[in-house]
Enzyme design. Sequence first.
Site, PDB file in Angstrom:
ATOM      1  N   ASP A  22       0.827  -1.209   0.000  1.00 29.51           N
ATOM      2  CA  ASP A  22       0.000   0.000   0.000  1.00 29.51           C
ATOM      3  C   ASP A  22       0.860   1.258   0.000  1.00 29.51           C
ATOM      4  O   ASP A  22       1.921   1.283   0.616  1.00 29.51           O
ATOM      5  CB  ASP A  22      -0.900  -0.029   1.248  1.00 29.51           C
ATOM      6  CG  ASP A  22      -2.052   0.944   1.140  1.00 29.51           C
ATOM      7  OD1 ASP A  22      -2.374   1.375   0.016  1.00 29.51           O
ATOM      8  OD2 ASP A  22      -2.636   1.283   2.185  1.00 29.51           O
ATOM      9  N   HIS A  38       2.394   3.498  -9.156  1.00 30.99           N
ATOM     10  CA  HIS A  38       2.218   2.058  -9.403  1.00 30.99           C
ATOM     11  C   HIS A  38       3.425   1.494 -10.163  1.00 30.99           C
ATOM     12  O   HIS A  38       3.878   0.384  -9.894  1.00 30.99           O
ATOM     13  CB  HIS A  38       0.927   1.800 -10.187  1.00 30.99           C
ATOM     14  CG  HIS A  38      -0.317   2.142  -9.421  1.00 30.99           C
ATOM     15  ND1 HIS A  38      -0.504   1.795  -8.108  1.00 30.99           N
ATOM     16  CD2 HIS A  38      -1.451   2.809  -9.791  1.00 30.99           C
ATOM     17  CE1 HIS A  38      -1.693   2.235  -7.693  1.00 30.99           C
ATOM     18  NE2 HIS A  38      -2.284   2.860  -8.689  1.00 30.99           N
ATOM     19  N   LEU A  41      11.564 -20.446  -4.678  1.00 38.58           N
ATOM     20  CA  LEU A  41      10.622 -19.648  -3.881  1.00 38.58           C
ATOM     21  C   LEU A  41       9.262 -19.806  -4.509  1.00 38.58           C
ATOM     22  O   LEU A  41       9.138 -19.815  -5.743  1.00 38.58           O
ATOM     23  CB  LEU A  41      11.043 -18.157  -3.921  1.00 38.58           C
ATOM     24  CG  LEU A  41       9.988 -17.108  -3.527  1.00 38.58           C
ATOM     25  CD1 LEU A  41       9.733 -17.121  -2.023  1.00 38.58           C
ATOM     26  CD2 LEU A  41      10.435 -15.711  -3.943  1.00 38.58           C
TER      27      LEU A  41
HETATM   28  C1  IPE Z   1      -1.463   0.167  -3.547  1.00 38.05           C
HETATM   29  O1  IPE Z   1      -1.297   1.548  -3.536  1.00 38.05           O
HETATM   30  C2  IPE Z   1      -1.597  -0.393  -4.940  1.00 38.05           C
HETATM   31  C3  IPE Z   1      -2.872  -1.053  -5.261  1.00 38.05           C
HETATM   32  C4  IPE Z   1      -3.900  -1.177  -4.466  1.00 38.05           C
HETATM   33  C5  IPE Z   1      -2.987  -1.617  -6.599  1.00 38.05           C
HETATM   34  P1  IPE Z   1      -2.536   2.516  -3.481  1.00 38.05           P
HETATM   35  O2  IPE Z   1      -3.006   2.770  -4.862  1.00 38.05           O
HETATM   36  O3  IPE Z   1      -3.580   1.994  -2.545  1.00 38.05           O
HETATM   37  O4  IPE Z   1      -1.883   3.832  -2.891  1.00 38.05           O
HETATM   38  P2  IPE Z   1      -2.481   4.866  -1.826  1.00 38.05           P
HETATM   39  O5  IPE Z   1      -3.014   4.081  -0.682  1.00 38.05           O
HETATM   40  O6  IPE Z   1      -3.564   5.631  -2.539  1.00 38.05           O
HETATM   41  O7  IPE Z   1      -1.319   5.724  -1.460  1.00 38.05           O
HETATM   42 MG    MG Z   2      -4.138   2.339  -0.594  1.00 37.23          MG
END
Ligand code: IPE
Ligand code: MG
Length: 226
Positions: free
Chosen positions: A2, A19, A113
């Site tokens: 996250d 991402h 793994l």
């Molecule tokens: C995690 O990062 C990635 C996925 C859920 C695909 P987020 O997209 O939830 O990032 P924040 O929480 O908004 O910072």
């Molecule tokens: Mg998030």
Amino acid sequence: MDGNGRWAKERHLPRSFGHQRGRRALRRLIESARRAHIPVLTLFAFSSENWIRPQAEIDALMRLFAHALERDIEAIHANGIRVQFIGERDRLPPKITALMRDAEAKTAQNQALRLLIAVSYGGQWDILQAAIGLARTAQNGLVDLNDASQVRVCFEQGLATSDCPPVDLFIRTGGEQRMSNFLLWQSAYAELYFTPCLWPAFSEQHFVTALTWFAERNRRFGGVET
Ligand code: IPE
Ligand code: MG
């Protein structure tokens, strides 16, 4: 995993950039886990609930996922890593599910793994699937519902992680202290590790810190210290 969006926002960049950097962090972690001789690593890439995100973000994530499956899989295979996917495949684009099948077939014999990637996964969905499996088996008279250990074995066979050990260490980045519908049944006795580090910044050093913290836990599983 996250914190991609917040990591990008802090830098005045689009969420999709976060991402992309998250994908790098992922490659790094897989390597660190292999070097640390971790037997099973499960990554929460996309949850059952993430489908409510704006369509543009979902599309960007799916594109990134396809890219990763096409390009990162060679290195993963060369390093002897076995990849498997857990989650509701029916909801994913056919192009992605085809790439997932290819990756699973290609790496099926690898032993270094086991990498489980949860995509369109929810812990409650997983438990319900297992419950349906148990009900069907009972309907067919193949499990004795009065035998608790038989019931448990049959139920656990229906989970997406059926041939994996339970979760030992559960790491959540990004500062929130919740499980967000990840491996709910499987994490019954997991040690929960929460770090404010945003996912794209999660390094091998962060991972080693988490492992060191884990090594210091006194795990009693409901028993007493001996
Ligand atoms: C995690 O990062 C990635 C996925 C859920 C695909 P987020 O997209 O939830 O990032 P924040 O929480 O908004 O910072
Ligand atoms: Mg998030």
